[in-house]
Design a protein around this motif. Sequence first.
Motif, PDB file in Angstrom:
ATOM      1  N   GLU A 444       9.895  14.715  21.855  1.00 44.28           N
ATOM      2  CA  GLU A 444      10.666  14.716  23.108  1.00 44.28           C
ATOM      3  C   GLU A 444      12.064  14.208  22.793  1.00 44.28           C
ATOM      4  O   GLU A 444      12.290  13.004  22.761  1.00 44.28           O
ATOM      5  CB  GLU A 444       9.963  13.792  24.093  1.00 44.28           C
ATOM      6  N   ALA A 445      13.003  15.112  22.512  1.00 45.92           N
ATOM      7  CA  ALA A 445      14.325  14.620  22.082  1.00 45.92           C
ATOM      8  C   ALA A 445      15.445  15.596  22.403  1.00 45.92           C
ATOM      9  O   ALA A 445      16.544  15.426  21.904  1.00 45.92           O
ATOM     10  CB  ALA A 445      14.316  14.353  20.573  1.00 45.92           C
ATOM     11  N   ILE A 446      15.178  16.600  23.243  1.00 48.26           N
ATOM     12  CA  ILE A 446      16.240  17.602  23.373  1.00 48.26           C
ATOM     13  C   ILE A 446      17.084  17.435  24.640  1.00 48.26           C
ATOM     14  O   ILE A 446      18.118  18.060  24.769  1.00 48.26           O
ATOM     15  CB  ILE A 446      15.693  19.048  23.309  1.00 48.26           C
ATOM     16  N   ALA A 447      16.636  16.621  25.583  1.00 53.56           N
ATOM     17  CA  ALA A 447      17.373  16.535  26.855  1.00 53.56           C
ATOM     18  C   ALA A 447      18.059  15.171  26.976  1.00 53.56           C
ATOM     19  O   ALA A 447      17.813  14.249  26.208  1.00 53.56           O
ATOM     20  CB  ALA A 447      16.411  16.765  28.014  1.00 53.56           C
ATOM     21  N   VAL A 448      18.922  15.093  27.984  1.00 50.97           N
ATOM     22  CA  VAL A 448      19.745  13.891  28.174  1.00 50.97           C
ATOM     23  C   VAL A 448      18.925  12.597  28.272  1.00 50.97           C
ATOM     24  O   VAL A 448      19.268  11.601  27.623  1.00 50.97           O
ATOM     25  CB  VAL A 448      20.643  14.093  29.424  1.00 50.97           C
ATOM     26  N   PRO A 449      17.836  12.561  29.064  1.00 51.44           N
ATOM     27  CA  PRO A 449      17.135  11.280  29.205  1.00 51.44           C
ATOM     28  C   PRO A 449      16.661  10.686  27.876  1.00 51.44           C
ATOM     29  O   PRO A 449      16.548   9.470  27.758  1.00 51.44           O
ATOM     30  CB  PRO A 449      15.942  11.628  30.115  1.00 51.44           C
ATOM     31  N   GLU A 450      16.409  11.515  26.884  1.00 44.13           N
ATOM     32  CA  GLU A 450      16.012  10.978  25.576  1.00 44.13           C
ATOM     33  C   GLU A 450      17.236  10.803  24.665  1.00 44.13           C
ATOM     34  O   GLU A 450      17.374   9.785  23.994  1.00 44.13           O
ATOM     35  CB  GLU A 450      14.999  11.898  24.879  1.00 44.13           C
ATOM     36  N   LEU A 451      18.119  11.817  24.678  1.00 45.32           N
ATOM     37  CA  LEU A 451      19.254  11.749  23.737  1.00 45.32           C
ATOM     38  C   LEU A 451      20.159  10.553  24.025  1.00 45.32           C
ATOM     39  O   LEU A 451      20.751   9.977  23.121  1.00 45.32           O
ATOM     40  CB  LEU A 451      20.059  13.056  23.784  1.00 45.32           C
TER      41      LEU A 451
END
Length: 476
Positions: A444-451
């Motif tokens: 889980e690393a492609i969207a803003v909340p993770e990045l």
Amino acid sequence: MSDNSSSPTKIIAIVGAGFSGALTAVNLLRQNPGDALRIILVDRGTRPGRGLAYGTWDDNFLLNVPAGNMSALADDPGHFVRFCQHIDPAFNSATFASRRLYGDYLELTLRQEAERNRGTSLEKVHGEAIAVRQQPGDNAYQIDLANGRSIRAHQVVLALGHFPPLNPAPIAGLHKTSAYIGNPWDSAALERSYGEAPIALLGMGLTALDVLFRLTSISDTPKIYLVSRHGLFPQPHRFNPKPPAAAGFPPFLENLPPTVRAYSRALRSEIRKNATRGGDWRDIINLLRPYTPQIWRQFPLEERKRFLSRAVAYWDIHRHRLAPSAHLRLSSMIESGQVEAVAGYIQGCVVNGSNLSIKIRERHTGHLRELNISRVVNCTGPNCDISKVTVPLVVQLRDEGYLQQDPTRIGFEVNDDYQVINRQGRPAENLFYIGPMLKARFWEAIAVPELRVHARRLAERLTSDRPEKQEGTAPR
Ligand SMILES: Cc1cc2nc3c(=O)[nH]c(=O)nc-3n(C[C@H](O)[C@H](O)[C@H](O)COP(=O)(O)OP(=O)(O)OC[C@H]3O[C@@H](n4cnc5c(N)ncnc54)[C@H](O)[C@@H]3O)c2cc1C
């Protein structure tokens, strides 16, 4: 020309000033490093923060995450909503703002942090990086740009974003014709297709829908086919989505064997139970989000591969959802017949002058279907197979052994400190990666909340001054 610096100031060069690169710079600046740090942001484009996702001028393109979860700052969840409310007090955390507005927000956030930290130099360099090499002697890096300039830095962050999709083998004959658009983010090529006779988009995910809305927002393209093996569109968010509840590790996943089958069963069963209580499946999927990296890591390699070959299409459409109004737009296009979804396997294609036909074996009937179209746009999703990337910088880094592909072929091999792992399997000294291909390590690393969380951690790591091994780790 080489930009040399003999001062003790640490120089961090960030290659790629899209969301991940700009946010790494923002987080470095927020540490108030003063003149101990000089940041150089290198990008082919001129507007930091925007990258592929937020560079559009068209307010019809909406974020696919509600505003309440789009703050760029991990420690200030209301930051983006407050920015929006300065423009229109009616905005709230459930609003799906436009991607153009989000780009404005990122640009402003970077500018404000730079103004607050005048002691730290933030230099924006325009150009394409084509090589990054560790220098003998002091182990600093030299970054070569296509325009002949070179930059010297003590630490380099690669924040290169997505790579264009691979060309699907069954339509290999098309690749060199003008009827084929291999890069769905090539706006100029798409503009040339406005108003054309039937067009086929390969893929039905968020990239395909982006292209669909682009083609239909300016002109009345008569008919668009969306073709994919599974025939699945992304699911919609709810109107007024609830903010994700802060809960611990989902109890229904505790003590399961680390297999795709066990997790899928448990998830489906919990969704059914929740539905009998009047609940929504989205709430159950949301519960997993903070724990996906932990789950991903527990899965042995074979199970990760199984997930990618058997389950990812189903996971993606539930996890990466569409703004409700975008979903309504798609539904009305399908109802009117302007858009048709075709589930099946492409068998081949024939070019007839300026037209072409693609043959598709339909998934549910097994019938062979022929689509007569004028253009094909490849929307099969970004290429994450590093061995097949043709971008000069990645080719150089890969061929010289600075980085390597992860075994599932979905990204760069990195460690928890975001250092890329070199060909010898060792963390490359002072060479870091941030961006969607962190999914190889964290899933889980492609969207803003993770990045945004990764950007903050990376900035902390870059300035932690943890002793590095002194012998050069540049692979030979
Ligand atoms: C169309 C689209 C819509 C999205 N919408 C959302 C959303 O609504 N919500 C959400 O949470 N996530 C969304 N995402 C997910 C998205 O991946 C992240 O939000 C984020 O944009 C990724 O940032 P990045 O910096 O890794 O890549 P990018 O933002 O694309 O930035 C990469 C940058 O690197 C530069 N670059 C690359 N190579 C070089 C080089 N060799 N030299 C110089 N410069 C270089 C490029 O010019 C670019 O500016 C979306 C993604 C896409 C593609």
